[in-house]
Design an enzyme around this catalytic site. Structure first.
Site, PDB file in Angstrom:
ATOM      1  N   GLN A  31      -4.697  -3.304   4.680  1.00 37.86           N
ATOM      2  CA  GLN A  31      -5.135  -4.000   3.470  1.00 37.86           C
ATOM      3  C   GLN A  31      -4.292  -3.575   2.268  1.00 37.86           C
ATOM      4  OE1 GLN A  31      -7.194  -6.439   2.677  1.00 37.86           O
ATOM      5  NE2 GLN A  31      -7.793  -6.835   4.793  1.00 37.86           N
ATOM      6  N   SER A  32      -3.007  -3.364   2.491  1.00 35.70           N
ATOM      7  CA  SER A  32      -2.112  -2.912   1.423  1.00 35.70           C
ATOM      8  C   SER A  32      -1.985  -3.934   0.299  1.00 35.70           C
ATOM      9  CB  SER A  32      -0.720  -2.629   2.004  1.00 35.70           C
ATOM     10  OG  SER A  32       0.225  -2.465   0.975  1.00 35.70           O
ATOM     11  N   ASN A  33      -2.350  -3.524  -0.920  1.00 34.86           N
ATOM     12  CA  ASN A  33      -2.158  -4.374  -2.094  1.00 34.86           C
ATOM     13  C   ASN A  33      -0.667  -4.587  -2.360  1.00 34.86           C
ATOM     14  OD1 ASN A  33      -5.011  -4.439  -2.817  1.00 34.86           O
ATOM     15  ND2 ASN A  33      -4.724  -2.291  -3.353  1.00 34.86           N
ATOM     16  N   CYS A  74       1.797  -4.638  -0.177  1.00 35.80           N
ATOM     17  CA  CYS A  74       2.383  -5.585   0.774  1.00 35.80           C
ATOM     18  C   CYS A  74       2.036  -7.016   0.393  1.00 35.80           C
ATOM     19  CB  CYS A  74       1.911  -5.271   2.188  1.00 35.80           C
ATOM     20  SG  CYS A  74       2.664  -3.772   2.887  1.00 35.80           S
TER      21      CYS A  74
END
Length: 432
Positions: free
Chosen positions: A150-152, A154
């Site tokens: 859930q990387s912001n 990325c």
């Protein structure tokens, strides 16, 4: 304990003050507060009233590449970026945050970098303005980056790449149980897949074994063999070039404060720390500029020693000539682990939203604000009478991954009771 403290709703007659890039009368401040969540409206205000040569209104210059001139106080840093892409809705507002149970005469203000644009991309936008300009200058046709499932960062990178007509490849870390399955469409993943990002899954164990550098290099070599021209952006966009994003943010804050009639002087800046680039830029910028606010970072993954060393590497890469320990105070707010929340932390996020209207993300700003108020409760004298600027770094899409955990505390609903005796009214609001 902080989690057991009540969070009374602040008095409704306490009007929030908003700092803008230009002087406005009190009645206009209230209008701006009511409208600031509309990026278009806020942009029009800036375009119409700003006198600052560094202010970038989101208008016809949005998504354009421009020559970059650093703040005068940062002109000795090396290397200085040559260009920047206008990706953010900047400047982001600053306003008072009516947090309950603060120490005597303590004020907390919010820098709303959660409103920086690019599909709620938060602090990542500022770094990407410099990184994407470098990628285009080097002739890249695709971008590679890496992060958690859930990387912001990325998600922000995927959006920025598509804005600039570049392909994007994301290496996302997940559990070994799920690594061979479709990752789904929750939160950041939905946006990434909507904008056409190529998602490559890796297990947490493989990530720990090989490291982010080796994994991005493997993908880079594969793409090179396919005739592509990839540009690699590290975790969180946190390299020395990306650090310029928050050096520039300090200039923005400095100009916002200088343009205000009622002068505000911040004693402290508080922010979450997840990869190091944001705190490096804030700390170096505050130290070099007229701001001179003490920077407090709450680390949400690795321990403080790791980040002191990592930030030092970023500072050395800029030939800043300063020790990281001298310009930033890093405290541990990791809790159970990166992107893992206790029930108390999630309860805190829901209570702050209910009492102040500010929605924090559970991974970064939520943990940082929780750590800050916990420290205030324990070390009250340390914070008494201070004016604090809290940087809201965004990441709100991460809330969707916590829905099941948060649901029990969000039971404020009921079926509306309507008596059969109420006469019907035809033709009003009829939608079926």
């Amino acid at each position: 304990m902080l989690c057991n403290r009540s969070f009374p709703i602040p008095p409704i007659n306490k009007v929030t003050t908003v700092i803008t890039q230009h002087n406005v009368h009190n009645h206009k401040r209230l209008d701006i507060l009511r409208l600031f969540q509309s990026h278009q409206t806020r942009t029009m205000e800036v375009e119409a009233n700003t006198n600052s040569s560094h202010t970038r209104a989101v208008g016809l210059d949005f998504l354009t590449k421009k020559a970059y001139t650093p703040p005068s106080w940062a002109s000795h840093i090396n290397p200085i970026p040559s260009h920047i892409f206008s990706l953010g809705h900047l400047p982001t507002p600053i306003h008072k945050w009516n947090l309950p149970n603060l120490p005597t005469n303590t004020e907390v203000w919010l820098k709303r970098d959660d409103l920086s644009g690019m599909q709620l991309s938060g602090n990542k936008v500022r770094k990407l303005e410099f990184l994407m300009a470098d990628a285009v200058a080097k002739g890249a046709d695709c971008i590679i980056t890496i992060g958690g499932i859930q990387s912001n960062h990325c998600r922000a990178t995927a959006v920025a790449a598509k804005y600039l007509n570049l392909d994007c490849y994301l290496i996302l870390r997940t559990s070994k149980v799920l690594v061979d399955q479709d990752p789904g469409l929750t939160g950041n993943l939905l946006v990434e897949r909507l904008v056409g990002a190529h998602v490559e899954l890796i297990s947490k164990e493989e990530y720990a074994k090989f490291g982010s550098g080796a994994l991005t290099n493997i993908l880079k070599e594969r793409l090179l063999k396919e005739g592509r021209r990839p540009y690699v952006i590290p975790v969180g966009g946190s390299n020395s070039l990306g650090t310029w994003g928050y050096i520039e943010a300090i200039r923005e804050i400095e100009e916002q404060l200088q343009s205000e009639t009622d002068k505000v002087k911040f004693d402290d800046i508080v922010v979450a720390c997840g990869s190091g680039g944001t705190i490096a830029g804030l700390a170096l910028g505050s130290w070099l500029s007229s701001l001179k606010a003490k920077v407090h970072a709450f680390s949400v993954c690795d321990d403080p020693d790791y980040f002191y060393n990592y930030v030092q590497g970023l500072l050395d890469g800029l030939e800043a000539g300063v020790d990281s320990h001298d310009i930033v105070n890093i405290q541990n707010a990791r809790g159970l682990g990166y992107a893992i929340n206790t029930s108390e932390e999630l309860k805190f996020v829901t209570e702050i939203a209910a009492t102040t209207g500010i929605v924090l993300d559970p991974v970064y700003s939520g943990k940082a604000a929780y750590g800050m108020l916990k420290d205030m409760a324990v070390n009250t004298k340390k914070w008494e009478g201070r004016k604090i600027l809290f940087i809201h770094t965004g990441g709100l899409l991460g809330l969707f991954d916590k829905v099941e955990q948060m649901a029990p505390s969000l039971g404020n609903w009921r079926r509306m009771d309507v008596q059969e005796s109420v006469p019907p009214s035809d033709g009003i609001g009829k939608m079926f």
